[in-house]
Design an enzyme around this catalytic site. Structure first.
Site, PDB file in Angstrom:
ATOM      1  N   SER B 125       0.895  -1.049   0.080  1.00  0.00           N
ATOM      2  CA  SER B 125       0.185   0.155  -0.083  1.00  0.00           C
ATOM      3  C   SER B 125       0.719   1.175  -0.027  1.00  0.00           C
ATOM      4  CB  SER B 125      -0.920   0.123   1.169  1.00  0.00           C
ATOM      5  OG  SER B 125      -0.292   0.197   2.414  1.00  0.00           O
ATOM      6  N   LYS B 163      -0.449   4.623   6.467  1.00  0.00           N
ATOM      7  CA  LYS B 163      -1.222   5.572   5.495  1.00  0.00           C
ATOM      8  C   LYS B 163      -0.589   7.066   5.637  1.00  0.00           C
ATOM      9  CE  LYS B 163      -4.216   2.553   3.714  1.00  0.00           C
ATOM     10  NZ  LYS B 163      -3.659   1.528   4.205  1.00  0.00           N
TER      11      LYS B 163
END
Lengths: 202, 202
Positions: B125, B163
């Site tokens: 990610s 993130k």
DNA sequence: GAGAATTTCGAAAAAATGTTCTGGCGTGCG
DNA sequence: CGCACGCCAGAACATTTTTTCGAAATTCTC
């Protein structure tokens, strides 16, 4: 290692007080100093704890000598390995501190064994290996390398460069991990070492 | 650092005796112990040397306290930092060992300060930030973060996830660094810490 | 050579420190 | 309940330890 679980909470407090004194100022506390810190008004109260700690093998004392407390499982002798708690997964709702951490991310293998050095990466030639500009690479010194390994070689201009190495019909092919760059061919290369790690600091 | 050259040979002897005692057994010698070792029969003989060492700034003593000798330029207080020689450029023809190395790649800032932990990266990610599957990320524990910082947050399922964080009209947007993935929105997130480093081991 | 600094001795005072004894309080256990 | 055990108070004692005072031999410097 002596099992700290066998200690009462009071004993553990006293033990770490002694430790902090020794490490903080270079010499341990006297019986009365311990007592003063824990508001134990009688030297005998402290003596009890010291005897307990001694019986449990955590400290050693010389009789009739002031401050003569030795820590037996002395971490100064076995310095703490440079490492970070490795938290693989976070259990829902629990604080991080409560997670079982049986693994550690250590750097001791890089630092202690010797024969390694670090190099700051300039440029994007290995970007497809996710080695970016500004990263540090850890190189293990050796003058041999197998095909496909990432190596640091000394370039023509004396600079170090990081490339993937292949042998190609008697010649050496150095291949960057960047489609925008072309491989270079050499008859002979001066291998400084092979890549063993990457470190990035933000 | 105090200049050892200003010491007489006798004082130097005594100083290193004290040092060896402290490092060897964890507590320093008494005045008498020093005297015994050097066959100085009067405690005052030793006192003189201790006063000299104190005046020259090598040791510190607390009055009327036994064994209360502190070494002032104590190397045990400043343990060898875990680091790698940082070789920025390689001078042509010279062996690596000969390069001037005034810099070091250290991990002590991660290891010593506390409040940090490591997390193994699963998945792709953050691949566009060149944080790959299998890398370790070093996270500094804090529950606040500024817009655009890369943070570790506790996901719904209790797992940690990495993130980039943004505040978006009262809500929180967590954006992966991977075009194939979509940002997720939350009313509230549980920030574990912010990204301070990446480590990859081959 | 005078004077200062270094080094030591001997003795004694003063303080700090380790040790032991007696006793008390609470907790857990069979 | 009796008993072991952790924990502590208080007092007393024996030792260790620091510190001071006075004196002297040696070396080094000006």
């Amino acid at each position: 290692m002596a099992d700290l679980d066998a200690l009462t909470s009071r004993q553990r407090e006293i033990y770490s007080f002694i430790r902090s004194k020794i490490q903080g100022r270079g010499y341990g506390p006297t019986v009365r100093e311990i007592g003063q810190h824990f508001e134990i008004k009688s030297p005998n109260g402290v003596m009890c704890h010291l005897k307990a700690l001694q019986k449990k093998g955590l400290i050693h004392r010389e009789p009739n000598m002031s401050r003569a407390i030795q820590l037996l499982d002395d971490p100064a002798v076995a310095p703490p390995l440079a490492g970070l708690k490795l938290v693989g997964r976070i259990a829902a709702g629990q604080p991080i501190e409560a997670i079982e951490q049986d693994e550690e991310l250590t750097f001791s293998d890089w630092v202690e064994d010797g024969g390694k050095f670090a190099l700051r990466v300039i440029g994007e030639s290995m970007i497809e290996e996710h080695i970016a500009d500004g990263d540090y690479v850890v190189i293990k010194q050796q003058d041999q390398a197998r095909d496909g390994q990432i190596v640091a070689v000394r370039d023509d201009d004396g600079e170090a460069t990081l490339k993937r190495i292949f042998r190609d019909r008697g010649r050496v092919r150095l291949e960057p991990a960047n489609k925008a760059m072309k491989p270079i061919f050499r008859d002979k290369v001066d291998i400084l070492g092979i890549l063993v790690g990457v470190v990035r600091k933000y």
